[in-house]
Design an enzyme around this catalytic site. Structure first.
Site, PDB file in Angstrom:
ATOM      1  N   GLN A 268      31.215  33.909  57.600  1.00 11.76           N
ATOM      2  CA  GLN A 268      30.031  33.520  56.840  1.00 11.76           C
ATOM      3  C   GLN A 268      29.908  32.015  56.984  1.00 11.76           C
ATOM      4  O   GLN A 268      30.899  31.303  56.817  1.00 11.76           O
ATOM      5  CB  GLN A 268      30.170  33.910  55.373  1.00 11.76           C
ATOM      6  N   PHE A 297      33.494  47.263  57.985  1.00 10.60           N
ATOM      7  CA  PHE A 297      33.071  45.987  58.583  1.00 10.60           C
ATOM      8  C   PHE A 297      33.719  44.831  57.803  1.00 10.60           C
ATOM      9  O   PHE A 297      33.037  43.938  57.318  1.00 10.60           O
ATOM     10  CB  PHE A 297      31.542  45.857  58.581  1.00 10.60           C
ATOM     11  N   ASN A 302      37.356  38.677  54.452  1.00 10.34           N
ATOM     12  CA  ASN A 302      36.665  37.753  53.544  1.00 10.34           C
ATOM     13  C   ASN A 302      36.514  38.333  52.130  1.00 10.34           C
ATOM     14  O   ASN A 302      36.798  37.667  51.136  1.00 10.34           O
ATOM     15  CB  ASN A 302      35.294  37.415  54.153  1.00 10.34           C
ATOM     16  N   CYS A 394      22.729  41.711  55.940  1.00  8.38           N
ATOM     17  CA  CYS A 394      21.981  40.540  56.417  1.00  8.38           C
ATOM     18  C   CYS A 394      20.620  40.950  56.969  1.00  8.38           C
ATOM     19  O   CYS A 394      19.795  40.095  57.251  1.00  8.38           O
ATOM     20  CB  CYS A 394      22.774  39.785  57.475  1.00  8.38           C
TER      21      CYS A 394
HETATM   22  C1  SAM Z   1      28.340  40.762  58.726  1.00 13.12           C
HETATM   23  S1  SAM Z   1      29.915  40.739  59.453  1.00 13.12           S
HETATM   24  C2  SAM Z   1      30.916  40.950  58.030  1.00 13.12           C
HETATM   25  C3  SAM Z   1      32.358  40.595  58.172  1.00 13.12           C
HETATM   26  C4  SAM Z   1      33.098  40.348  56.878  1.00 13.12           C
HETATM   27  N1  SAM Z   1      32.749  41.281  55.845  1.00 13.12           N
HETATM   28  C5  SAM Z   1      32.919  38.920  56.398  1.00 13.12           C
HETATM   29  O1  SAM Z   1      32.315  38.701  55.329  1.00 13.12           O
HETATM   30  O2  SAM Z   1      33.394  37.996  57.073  1.00 13.12           O
HETATM   31  C6  SAM Z   1      29.912  42.247  60.272  1.00 13.12           C
HETATM   32  C7  SAM Z   1      31.221  42.640  60.916  1.00 13.12           C
HETATM   33  O3  SAM Z   1      30.998  43.878  61.606  1.00 13.12           O
HETATM   34  C8  SAM Z   1      31.817  43.897  62.748  1.00 13.12           C
HETATM   35  N2  SAM Z   1      31.260  44.912  63.662  1.00 13.12           N
HETATM   36  C9  SAM Z   1      30.161  44.818  64.449  1.00 13.12           C
HETATM   37  N3  SAM Z   1      29.954  45.983  65.106  1.00 13.12           N
HETATM   38  C10 SAM Z   1      30.938  46.831  64.714  1.00 13.12           C
HETATM   39  C11 SAM Z   1      31.266  48.175  65.030  1.00 13.12           C
HETATM   40  N4  SAM Z   1      30.525  48.899  65.881  1.00 13.12           N
HETATM   41  N5  SAM Z   1      32.345  48.737  64.451  1.00 13.12           N
HETATM   42  C12 SAM Z   1      33.097  48.017  63.583  1.00 13.12           C
HETATM   43  N6  SAM Z   1      32.840  46.744  63.237  1.00 13.12           N
HETATM   44  C13 SAM Z   1      31.777  46.152  63.798  1.00 13.12           C
HETATM   45  C14 SAM Z   1      31.780  42.468  63.258  1.00 13.12           C
HETATM   46  O4  SAM Z   1      32.917  42.205  64.062  1.00 13.12           O
HETATM   47  C15 SAM Z   1      31.784  41.674  61.954  1.00 13.12           C
HETATM   48  O5  SAM Z   1      33.102  41.350  61.570  1.00 13.12           O
END
Ligand code: SAM
Length: 436
Positions: A268, A297, A302, A394
């Protein structure tokens, strides 16, 4: 053929995504980037579709009463990095939230509760991580900046007004050495107190020259605010200089131990609003008495580490190997046995079928822009013990699609709140919570 022009167009609202909205004389909706509710403008159509059109402003005939002079000079030159420097932050958030809420109601196909709004603690100088484009101009100059609105032409940027001052300092002293790398995506992020790291991903086919690598190495050795730099070539080659790693407290709202983590992965990029999000998600899970949480995810943890001590068990799933390795290393370093992390492709429905049906009572999820369709489909079906969901998003439209799926499966959306995670830009972050 000459493009159609219209005078006296009244901008009536902001659409989801930040464009002003007007109505053409034939009744079609017309999206006008940069226009604000209350503006009267002369426009020229740039896209002319059967049901809608897009236009650019030729003349601001009557300015909206909400218009202010932008504090960022690049905004006036068409920088596409931000969209809302010409309005006060409080009004910006009201418009963005209203547009997101109306789109969400439409897409979800269900009435949603009246949303709450969380303004950002700082509407400028907040970004701890900024991505710049570095491109060669027609004249052969290497320029670093942001794309111009609706274009892939780079507007060279000396200072970015939404970045924390440290990132601008580093950018200033590193502009010349970085130019030696030619075309690249340049990510500058805070790494610790007074220190930053740079990750350069080369977009041209050429590897960096020995002279460029030498110059960068010497410059890193001279010291300063740059802790380390890594370069990734177009064939996956990697060069590292100094210490390209990030203190955990720059990535996690509440790290459980002091550790260094990998640069370049998701984080973030607004520390103040990240604290708001993590605090609110923790409160919501506390209010419903969540004990066994499945976090989807989870990134490098975090939200997860903030829930240590509040829940009996939390299992985090995430697709990035580096993030999972960082989360596990942090849990090990702090001796936390209630938190576990596992790699998974969460767009694959089979991941959910493999979960033990009675293992969890709540789900916390924070998917990327595409949303979490597979997770929503699984949660909407019977056969598991989950009764509470806290959904952080988001992209309001993809979240709304998933909320529609959940409501169809008998879930109730109990609350909705918007957070200004990226003030001055079109983006808005949402938390929704649901019960079944
Ligand atoms: C919006 S971020 C949120 C991460 C965490 N909750 C944070 O606040 O730092 C979305 C997360 O989804 C992961 N992601 C994207 N595509 C994915 C998938 N197909 N399967 C699992 N995770 C995935 C990304 O690596 C990223 O860490």
């Amino acid at each position: 053929m000459a493009r159609a022009r219209y005078q006296g167009m009244n901008i009536r609202e902001i659409a989801q995504g930040g464009d002003g909205v007007a109505e053409l004389p034939d009744g079609r909706v017309c999206f006008v980037p940069g226009a604000l509710p209350g503006d009267v403008v002369e426009v020229e159509l740039t896209r002319d579709k059967k049901r809608w059109a897009r236009a650019r402003v030729l003349e601001l005939e009557t300015p909206s009463p909400w218009r202010v002079k932008p504090e960022c000079s690049y905004a006036e030159r068409g920088c596409g990095g931000c969209q809302f420097w010409h309005v006060e932050p409080a009004q910006e958030l009201r418009w963005k939230a209203q547009a997101a809420f109306e789109a969400m109601q439409r897409i979800a196909g269900a009435p949603l509760p009246e949303p709450g709004l969380h303004p950002a603690p700082a509407p400028r100088g907040y970004r701890t991580r900024v991505s710049f484009h570095q491109r060669r101009s027609r004249e052969g100059r290497v320029e670093l900046g942001f794309f111009k609105t609706e274009s892939h032409r780079v507007i060279p940027v000396e200072r970015c007004a939404v970045a924390i001052p440290l990132l601008n300092e580093v950018l200033e002293s590193w502009r010349a050495p970085l130019a030696l790398l030619g075309e690249a995506e340049i990510l500058v992020e805070s790494a610790g107190a007074g220190e930053a790291v740079i990750s350069a991903t080369l977009t041209g086919a050429e590897a960096p020259t020995a002279a460029a690598l030498d110059a960068i190495e010497k410059r890193v050795q001279e010291g300063g605010a740059l802790r380390g730099l890594q370069i990734e070539g177009s064939r996956g080659e990697r060069w590292q200089f100094g210490r390209p790693e990030i203190d955990a407290d720059q990535i996690l709202a509440r790290p459980a131990a002091e550790r260094a983590m990998a640069p370049g992965q998701f984080r973030q990029s607004n520390a103040g609003v990240n604290q708001q999000l993590v605090t609110r998600a923790s409160e919501l899970l506390h209010e419903v008495g969540a004990r066994r949480v499945l976090e989807l995810f989870c990134g490098a943890g975090n939200f997860s580490f903030a829930l240590d001590g509040q829940v009996e068990a939390l299992h985090g799933l995430e697709g990035s190997r580096e993030a999972i390795a960082d989360a596990r290393a942090m849990a090990d370093a702090a001796g936390l046995e209630t938190l576990s992390f596992e790699g998974a492709d969460l767009f694959d429905e089979r991941v959910y079928q493999a979960l033990e049906p009675g293992a969890f009572d709540a789900v916390l999820l924070d998917p990327p822009r595409d949303g979490a369709q597979a997770a929503a489909t699984w949660l909407a079906a019977p056969g598991h013990t989950i009764r509470s969901v806290v959904y952080v998003a988001c992209d309001p439209a993809c979240m709304a699609r998933d909320l529609g799926t959940l409501v169809g499966g008998g879930w109730r959306v109990e609350g909705l709140e918007f957070f200004d995670l990226f003030p001055r830009t079109r983006h808005i972050e949402t938390i929704a919570w649901l019960r079944r």
